[in-house]
Design an enzyme around this catalytic site. Structure first.
Site, PDB file in Angstrom:
ATOM      1  N   ASP A 101     -33.752 -39.462 -14.228  1.00  0.00           N
ATOM      2  CA  ASP A 101     -34.003 -39.080 -12.830  1.00  0.00           C
ATOM      3  C   ASP A 101     -32.816 -38.290 -12.286  1.00  0.00           C
ATOM      4  O   ASP A 101     -31.698 -38.416 -12.790  1.00  0.00           O
ATOM      5  CB  ASP A 101     -34.188 -40.335 -11.965  1.00  0.00           C
ATOM      6  CG  ASP A 101     -35.415 -41.120 -12.376  1.00  0.00           C
ATOM      7  OD1 ASP A 101     -36.332 -40.535 -12.980  1.00  0.00           O
ATOM      8  OD2 ASP A 101     -35.452 -42.337 -12.084  1.00  0.00           O
TER       9      ASP A 101
HETATM   10  N1  URA Z   1     -35.518 -45.520 -15.689  1.00  0.00           N
HETATM   11  C1  URA Z   1     -35.486 -44.978 -14.439  1.00  0.00           C
HETATM   12  O1  URA Z   1     -36.003 -45.565 -13.487  1.00  0.00           O
HETATM   13  N2  URA Z   1     -34.868 -43.821 -14.268  1.00  0.00           N
HETATM   14  C2  URA Z   1     -34.254 -43.143 -15.275  1.00  0.00           C
HETATM   15  O2  URA Z   1     -33.680 -42.074 -15.040  1.00  0.00           O
HETATM   16  C3  URA Z   1     -34.289 -43.705 -16.560  1.00  0.00           C
HETATM   17  C4  URA Z   1     -34.925 -44.889 -16.746  1.00  0.00           C
END
Ligand code: URA
Length: 238
Positions: A101
């Site tokens: 993310d």
């Molecule tokens: N899980 C998440 O919620 N975000 C990420 O970036 C990776 C794993």
């Protein structure tokens, strides 16, 4: 492939710069100047640019310590991407292995090796992805059990069993520090797993993916090529 593509893939310059250099006779194939950018090469030849031999490497692998604020994509009109962090002169066929993310930091592998990417990401291969997180509230034994059993997420799907380990806590701030190990990469998976137990992820960092571990000496925003040892460890994944 075309001579200009060979050189661009090997990071010798942009396609435009290379076309000009080739026209000017700066590129030789087996010792002879070739002035046609479309000249066909197989990778078996000895190719030099400005006197420097440019060998062909089929695959490239980089470790990036992703900072917050950049997106895990190859291009984007609004945001900086993880590929922008490799600088101007990276080969054009690279992509990030999986997505973090925008606000997640840490280990991201960038490569052009599609088969390896698939092996690392497909849940059936059970490659561990380890994250560290700060989450709201106190993590209880029942939460660890719920992660181990496989949580039901907001879309009704079940997350595969995951390992949750309590590293520490700051009760005065109502925060817990945890390590999570998962095998799959559903959209916002870790954030949604914590939501399912009534907690919010405050910060999230990936620290390893299979045998590949985030280099402690790599500052956020920096990337480096993988070492031979790291590449063979990844290739030996079954
Ligand atoms: N899980 C998440 O919620 N975000 C990420 O970036 C990776 C794993």
């Amino acid at each position: 492939m075309r001579l200009d593509k060979y050189l661009a893939d090997m990071n010798a310059g942009t396609r435009k710069e290379l076309k000009t250099a080739i026209r000017r006779g700066l590129v030789t194939v087996d010792g002879k100047a070739v002035r046609d950018a479309g000249f066909h090469v197989t990778g078996e030849e000895t190719i030099s640019f400005d006197g420097e031999e440019i060998g062909y490497q089929a695959f490239a692998y980089y470790m990036l310590n992703k900072p917050a604020g950049v997106i895990s994509a190859t291009e984007d009109r609004r945001h900086k991407t993880v590929l922008d962090l490799l600088g101007e002169r990276h080969r054009r066929d690279l992509f990030p292995v999986g997505r973090l993310d925008i606000d997640t930091t840490g280990l991201l592998l960038i490569t052009n090796d599609g088969a390896l990417a698939h092996r690392l990401l497909a849940p059936k291969h059970h490659v561990d992805k380890v994250y560290r997180a700060a989450v709201t509230g106190a993590v209880a034994e029942s939460d660890i059990l719920a992660f181990a059993q496989g949580l039901r997420l907001d879309d009704g799907l079940t997350a595969m069993p995951a390992k949750l380990r309590l590293l520490g806590s700051s009760p005065e701030d109502d925060v817990s520090f945890v390590e999570i190990t998962i095998h799959e990469g559903k959209f916002h998976q870790i954030k949604r797993m914590f939501e399912a137990i009534g907690k919010k992820v405050l910060t999230l960092q990936r620290i390893s993916m299979g045998p590949l571990v985030l280099d402690k000496n790599l500052p956020e925003g920096a990337a480096r090529p993988l070492t031979e040892e790291e590449i063979s460890a990844l290739r030996s994944l079954s």
